[in-house]
Design a protein around this motif. Sequence first.
Motif, short mmCIF file in Angstrom:
data_model
loop_
_atom_site.label_atom_id
_atom_site.label_comp_id
_atom_site.label_asym_id
_atom_site.label_seq_id
_atom_site.Cartn_x
_atom_site.Cartn_y
_atom_site.Cartn_z
N ALA A 1 0.83 -1.20 0.00
CA ALA A 1 0.00 0.00 0.00
C ALA A 1 0.87 1.25 0.00
O ALA A 1 0.56 2.24 -0.68
N LEU A 2 1.97 1.22 0.74
CA LEU A 2 2.84 2.39 0.82
C LEU A 2 3.50 2.72 -0.52
O LEU A 2 3.69 3.89 -0.86
N ILE A 3 3.86 1.69 -1.29
CA ILE A 3 4.52 1.96 -2.57
C ILE A 3 3.50 2.19 -3.68
O ILE A 3 3.86 2.54 -4.81
N GLY A 4 2.21 1.96 -3.40
CA GLY A 4 1.16 2.29 -4.36
C GLY A 4 0.85 1.23 -5.38
O GLY A 4 0.29 1.55 -6.45
N ASP A 5 1.15 -0.03 -5.11
CA ASP A 5 0.78 -1.10 -6.04
C ASP A 5 -0.73 -1.11 -6.24
O ASP A 5 -1.50 -1.12 -5.27
N ASP A 6 -1.17 -1.12 -7.50
CA ASP A 6 -2.59 -1.14 -7.83
C ASP A 6 -2.96 -2.57 -8.20
O ASP A 6 -2.68 -3.03 -9.32
N ILE A 7 -3.59 -3.28 -7.29
CA ILE A 7 -3.78 -4.72 -7.49
C ILE A 7 -5.01 -5.06 -8.32
O ILE A 7 -5.07 -6.13 -8.92
N LYS A 8 -5.98 -4.17 -8.40
CA LYS A 8 -7.22 -4.51 -9.12
C LYS A 8 -6.99 -4.74 -10.62
O LYS A 8 -7.53 -5.69 -11.19
N PRO A 9 -6.20 -3.90 -11.31
CA PRO A 9 -5.92 -4.21 -12.72
C PRO A 9 -5.20 -5.55 -12.91
O PRO A 9 -5.46 -6.26 -13.89
N VAL A 10 -4.33 -5.88 -11.97
CA VAL A 10 -3.64 -7.16 -12.04
C VAL A 10 -4.64 -8.30 -11.91
O VAL A 10 -4.58 -9.30 -12.64
N VAL A 11 -5.57 -8.16 -11.00
CA VAL A 11 -6.59 -9.18 -10.80
C VAL A 11 -7.43 -9.36 -12.06
O VAL A 11 -7.73 -10.49 -12.48
N LYS A 12 -7.81 -8.27 -12.71
CA LYS A 12 -8.61 -8.36 -13.94
C LYS A 12 -7.84 -9.07 -15.05
O LYS A 12 -8.40 -9.85 -15.83
N GLU A 13 -6.54 -8.82 -15.13
CA GLU A 13 -5.71 -9.50 -16.13
C GLU A 13 -5.72 -11.01 -15.92
O GLU A 13 -5.87 -11.79 -16.87
N VAL A 14 -5.55 -11.42 -14.67
CA VAL A 14 -5.51 -12.85 -14.36
C VAL A 14 -6.87 -13.49 -14.62
O VAL A 14 -6.95 -14.60 -15.19
N GLU A 15 -7.95 -12.84 -14.23
CA GLU A 15 -9.29 -13.38 -14.48
C GLU A 15 -9.53 -13.54 -15.98
O GLU A 15 -10.10 -14.56 -16.44
N LYS A 16 -9.10 -12.57 -16.78
CA LYS A 16 -9.29 -12.64 -18.23
C LYS A 16 -8.42 -13.73 -18.84
O LYS A 16 -8.84 -14.47 -19.74
N GLU A 17 -7.22 -13.87 -18.31
CA GLU A 17 -6.28 -14.85 -18.85
C GLU A 17 -6.72 -16.28 -18.57
O GLU A 17 -6.62 -17.16 -19.43
N LEU A 18 -7.22 -16.53 -17.36
CA LEU A 18 -7.59 -17.89 -16.97
C LEU A 18 -9.05 -18.20 -17.28
O LEU A 18 -9.41 -19.36 -17.49
#
Length: 720
Positions: free
Chosen positions: A141-158
């Motif tokens: 959270a401190l470094i600002g990682d945006d996890i929701k776009p990553v999650v959408k990529e994985v859901e689309k990929e699998l």
Amino acid sequence: MPMKLFKCDETIPEREKHIYIKEKGEDTTQFLPSAHVETIPGSLSERGCSYCGAKLVIGGVLKDTIQLIHGPVGCAYDTWHTKRYPSDNGNFQLKYVWSSDMKEQHVVFGGEKLLKKAMLEAFAEFPDIKRMMVYTTCSTALIGDDIKPVVKEVEKELGDVDIFTVECPGFAGVSQSKGHHVFNMGWMTDKVGTYEPEITSPYTINVIGDYNIQGDTFVLEKYMEKMGVQIIAHFTGNGTYDSLRGMHRAQLNVTNCARSAGYIANELKKKYGIPRIDVDTWGFDYAKEGLRKIGAFFGIEDRAEAVIAEEVAKYESKLAWYKERLTGKKVCIWTGGPRLWHWTKALEDDLGMKVVAMSSKFGHQEDFEKVIARGEEGTIYIDDGNELEFFEVLEMVKPDLVLTGPRVGALVKKLHLPYVNGHGYHNGPYMGFEGAVNMARDMYNAIYSPLMKLAQSDIRGEQNLPSTNGNGNGKATKELSEQVVSLVQQQVKEATSQVKQPAKEVAPQVQPQAKEVAPQVQPQAKEVAPQVQPQAKEVAPQVQPQAKEVAPQVQPQAKEVAPQVQPQAKEAAPQVQPQAKEVAPQVQPQAKEAAPQVQVQAKEIASYIQERAAEVTKLIQERCLWQFHSRAWDREENINGVLNMTAQILTGEKVVLETLIDRGFYADAKILSADLEIRFSWLNSMENSQKKAVLEAVKAMLVDIVITKSKNGELHYSLY
């Protein structure tokens, strides 16, 4: 008395706002500990972090879901395998831990690629698992990682997976309670309503705020199965990811831990019209009450009573055996939040114990309102207690037992005081009838353990100290060892000789003589009451005006007769006026004499109504939970709804249940009305108008205490 500043807190006087000792005549409108605020610097808090509240308490309990923590591996390890929440699928959730395993380089350059790699690896290693939760931590959270776009990529990929993101780093709130809130609201927004469950019963519920500690959920499942009630979703003990997506299809939310899951129960009520019934699932009498509420809601009271009768037959005598030995024992409850108010009356009413001190790590002022209302005079209440405060309290109250978690438990054991793990239990489950006996057994074993008594004594006496073997380790002599063994064996023999007889054989011999004596010594109140009740009560039914019944019939006739009477009245007036002047001097003195008597009777009636209302209000505060929901509007709605239904039941009026919310009010009202009739004999001799007057006064008192004069600063927040 005002708030209390302990001696150990003299250097941090702000702690005075967090500590309260209850005295006679005081309530939460006068004193309420400050809670759910930042820990004061210098005070060693026992709290957990917000991430822990989301992952460890709620999400990590699900039995079919990969729990991936995006952060250093320590955040994953610290919240893995530390709570006893089993499941019926081989305890999948207890066997594995997943982490993106961030290092310094990822903190510098970002961890989103690392997160995606970890997610894909996790799904690949567990091909049968198609559900995942991803949690942020302080580092990500401190470094600002945006996890929701990553999650959408994985859901689309699998393609066939479903993933929930929980963005609640450890620093997000003042305690783990923030994690409860974020998880509840996020799940309600993102996932509820996205899955349609299979309905197999006309009676459907969600069990909210139970996490299957040592099998608690299995107990509740057994009861519901016998009653024919389908549990759509467990939030989250022994629960599944998809069942939680289908929570919108339940007819009733049965809420246990209101602190961790009341948020989602309230949102389900607002969005889908699903009522919330709060239950106390710990405690023998409370277990009966909870089943009766569910039975009343669905109109299957006979099934609830059948389950109660079966469980009482199995466990009542065993509980009586422990009550004989635990009555009068003093106990401290130092846990998270809800167990304070769940356990207080259960221990006191079921087992005769005395709760002398309570401390909450993450409770809100709402929780303290509940527990102070249920607690006895002289009880100490502490928010966010620290180690030195615990030392001071133990010296003040000298308890026989402490119910707490492992961290404070380690401190307590060093002081040679017995403790029972109130977070993970020792030998659960603790819920329901069976659980009440298990809890009593663990407390009995802790208090009467010969090993604990041995630990309190220095058995060396005047003998030589143990010699050393050269490496610093003491080595006791053979003679001293034999003495220790002999002492332990003797204490074990004495302690266990009392319990060899089965409880069923012993119980009839040790049961208090109260049952035999009671019929002989019962107060003569029932015989005397009719004689000593205020005369106003006897007079009222005779002098009550029949205006309400007569008025509708008289008014039309009055309108027809008026034109005929008015001319006659004008003609008669000159003849009547002289007579009126002659009679007036005779009547006026009588009126003046009667007026004070009528006024006195009216005051007596009003006072009588207020006294009875105060008794009812006290009972509701001690036994009920519906008046303590999180927001003012919710409290007022419940107070009016439940008490209106109670008035209808007590006066024999027809009860109309048009909505699920009405049925929720009715379930609580039916329990309350039955309780009132059992506890208050004066209710049975009241006229219906007086019963309604009492309950109207109760409404006013409750609104005054829990809304108008409440010191709870969260009551008027717009969001849960």
